[in-house]
Design a protein around this motif. Structure first.
Motif, short mmCIF file in Angstrom:
data_model
loop_
_atom_site.label_atom_id
_atom_site.label_comp_id
_atom_site.label_asym_id
_atom_site.label_seq_id
_atom_site.Cartn_x
_atom_site.Cartn_y
_atom_site.Cartn_z
N PRO A 141 -12.15 -1.18 0.87
CA PRO A 141 -11.73 0.02 0.84
C PRO A 141 -10.07 0.58 1.28
N VAL A 142 -9.45 0.85 0.80
CA VAL A 142 -7.43 0.09 0.70
C VAL A 142 -7.42 1.84 1.40
N LEU A 143 -7.80 2.94 1.82
CA LEU A 143 -7.41 3.23 2.59
C LEU A 143 -8.08 3.16 3.93
N ALA A 144 -9.10 2.60 4.24
CA ALA A 144 -9.42 2.30 5.38
C ALA A 144 -9.24 2.07 6.62
N ARG A 145 -8.61 0.94 6.49
CA ARG A 145 -7.40 0.88 7.77
C ARG A 145 -7.03 1.89 8.10
N PRO A 146 -5.96 1.68 7.00
CA PRO A 146 -4.83 3.34 7.34
C PRO A 146 -5.79 4.43 8.11
N PHE A 147 -7.02 4.64 7.73
CA PHE A 147 -7.82 5.87 7.45
C PHE A 147 -8.05 5.93 9.74
N LEU A 148 -9.22 4.67 9.61
CA LEU A 148 -9.77 4.80 10.89
C LEU A 148 -9.11 3.95 12.11
N GLU A 182 0.89 -1.04 -0.09
CA GLU A 182 -0.16 0.66 0.49
C GLU A 182 0.78 0.98 -0.31
N LEU A 183 2.30 1.51 0.60
CA LEU A 183 2.61 2.34 0.69
C LEU A 183 3.22 2.33 -0.17
N PRO A 184 4.13 1.51 -1.37
CA PRO A 184 4.88 2.30 -2.53
C PRO A 184 3.66 2.44 -3.31
N ALA A 185 2.89 1.64 -3.25
CA ALA A 185 1.49 2.56 -4.21
C ALA A 185 1.37 3.73 -4.37
N HIS A 186 0.82 3.68 -2.93
CA HIS A 186 -0.16 5.42 -2.59
C HIS A 186 0.63 5.91 -1.52
N PRO A 187 1.92 6.15 -1.42
CA PRO A 187 2.68 6.69 -0.61
C PRO A 187 1.88 7.85 0.03
N ALA A 188 1.04 9.43 -0.88
CA ALA A 188 0.58 10.41 -0.75
C ALA A 188 -0.74 9.87 0.68
N ALA A 189 -2.09 9.19 -0.52
CA ALA A 189 -2.75 9.16 0.19
C ALA A 189 -2.41 8.18 1.37
N VAL A 190 -1.85 7.13 1.64
CA VAL A 190 -1.66 6.61 2.79
C VAL A 190 -1.20 7.56 4.40
N LEU A 191 -0.18 8.03 3.63
CA LEU A 191 0.07 8.35 4.77
C LEU A 191 -0.91 10.57 5.23
N ALA A 229 -5.02 13.17 13.16
CA ALA A 229 -5.33 14.21 14.24
C ALA A 229 -7.22 13.99 14.20
N LEU A 230 -7.67 14.23 13.65
CA LEU A 230 -9.34 13.66 14.34
C LEU A 230 -9.27 13.02 15.72
N GLY A 231 -8.64 11.35 15.27
CA GLY A 231 -8.76 10.80 17.06
C GLY A 231 -8.48 11.30 18.15
N ALA A 232 -7.05 12.04 17.83
CA ALA A 232 -6.29 12.98 19.37
C ALA A 232 -7.09 13.56 19.58
N LEU A 233 -8.30 14.43 18.65
CA LEU A 233 -9.23 16.20 19.04
C LEU A 233 -9.76 15.40 20.08
N ALA A 234 -10.41 13.73 19.55
CA ALA A 234 -11.54 13.08 19.73
C ALA A 234 -11.20 12.96 21.82
N ARG A 235 -9.72 12.89 21.65
CA ARG A 235 -8.76 12.47 22.96
C ARG A 235 -8.34 13.22 24.23
#
Lengths: 167, 121
Positions: free
Chosen positions: A89-96, A23-32, A40-46
């Motif tokens: 979805p490719v970004l589900a695990r990285p995002f959530l 996933e990182l070599p394929a979509h580095p910008a999107a994953v990061l 950021a969202l998780g830390a704000l909730a905390r």
């Protein structure tokens, strides 16, 4: 659960899982970006929950305890949902998972809270806090995973849930 | 303002965890979750150090609540312990759980000690 998923130990990223490795070599910008935005969202909730819950600095750190246990319940739910899907979805695990839940829960805060309690002469509270978080978090992950696994039908239509619906 | 600092710190801390986890697994393999343990211990060391410094509150929010909070994770560590246990690998599961907590608290104490031992003006 797919064969590759069965090898997974690390829900953030596990290089034994080919999709994670790619996933990182394929979509580095999107994953990061997904990890960063989720974090950021998780830390704000905390931070919001910590500010909302009353906390006695000399007592049991309830806000961090509540954050970590609820985050552990949710990672169990998330990983069970993703494991049931043939192509999540490719970004589900990285995002959530990596982002939101990783940013929401914290190991560092829990460690410094225990250190502070011990330094203030409340070693018993510190130890109780560490053990209660450890045991409670494991129970929460297990409950989240097991309950979701039972309640979610497989996407491919071959799961027990789907068979039950079809009679 | 506080919310912005939390978000900024976490926006760096979370991808740093992801990249560090990958780097550690590349070097040491993925059978035992060394990557997550590394970020959790390193983040605890850094937060212990920061809390021992005479920092302005805004820096504590940015680097402590934001960066260190998102760099470290309890959800990932717990999931790993459960996965090891359900795979029948009980000794690695117990080792991951106990070693993570013990090393993180020791690192937090060491970081705090180092910060308070420094000769601040």
């Amino acid at each position: 659960m797919s064969g590759a998923e069965q090898r997974r130990v690390d829900p953030d990223v596990d290089l034994a899982v080919p999709a994670d490795r790619a996933e990182l070599p394929a979509h580095p910008a999107a994953v990061l970006a997904a990890v960063s935005a989720g974090g950021a969202l998780g830390a704000l909730a905390r931070a919001g929950l910590s500010a909302a819950l009353p906390h006695d600095p000399a007592g049991f750190p309830w806000p961090t305890f509540a954050v970590n246990l609820s985050g552990c319940l949710l990672i169990g739910v998330l990983m069970a949902v993703l494991a049931k899907r043939a192509n999540p979805p490719v970004l589900a695990r990285p995002f959530l998972g990596v982002g939101v839940l990783g940013g929401y829960t914290t190991f560092a805060t829990h460690a410094v809270e225990a250190r502070q309690l011990a330094a203030d002469g409340a070693a018993a509270t510190a130890l109780t806090y560490l053990v209660a978080t450890l045991v409670g978090a494991l129970l929460a992950v297990w409950v989240g995973y097991a309950a979701t696994d039972r309640l979610t039908p497989s996407a491919g239509g071959t799961g027990a849930g789907q068979r039950a619906v079809r009679g | 303002m506080t919310a912005l600092l939390v978000a900024l710190g976490a926006a760096v801390g979370a991808p740093l965890r992801y990249l560090a986890d990958r780097a550690v697994q590349d070097r040491f393999g993925a059978r035992f979750p060394w990557g997550t343990m590394t970020v959790n211990v390193a983040g605890s060391l850094l937060l212990g150090f920061l809390l021992g410094l005479p920092l302005p509150p805004a820096a504590g929010v940015l680097l402590g609540t934001g960066l260190c909070g998102a760099l470290t994770t309890y959800s990932t560590a717990s999931y790993e312990t459960l996965r090891l246990a359900t795979a029948g690998r009980f000794r690695p599961a117990v080792a991951n759980a106990v070693l993570s907590v013990a090393a993180a608290v020791a690192a937090a104490a060491l970081g705090h000690l180092a910060a308070t031992a420094l000769p601040w003006p």
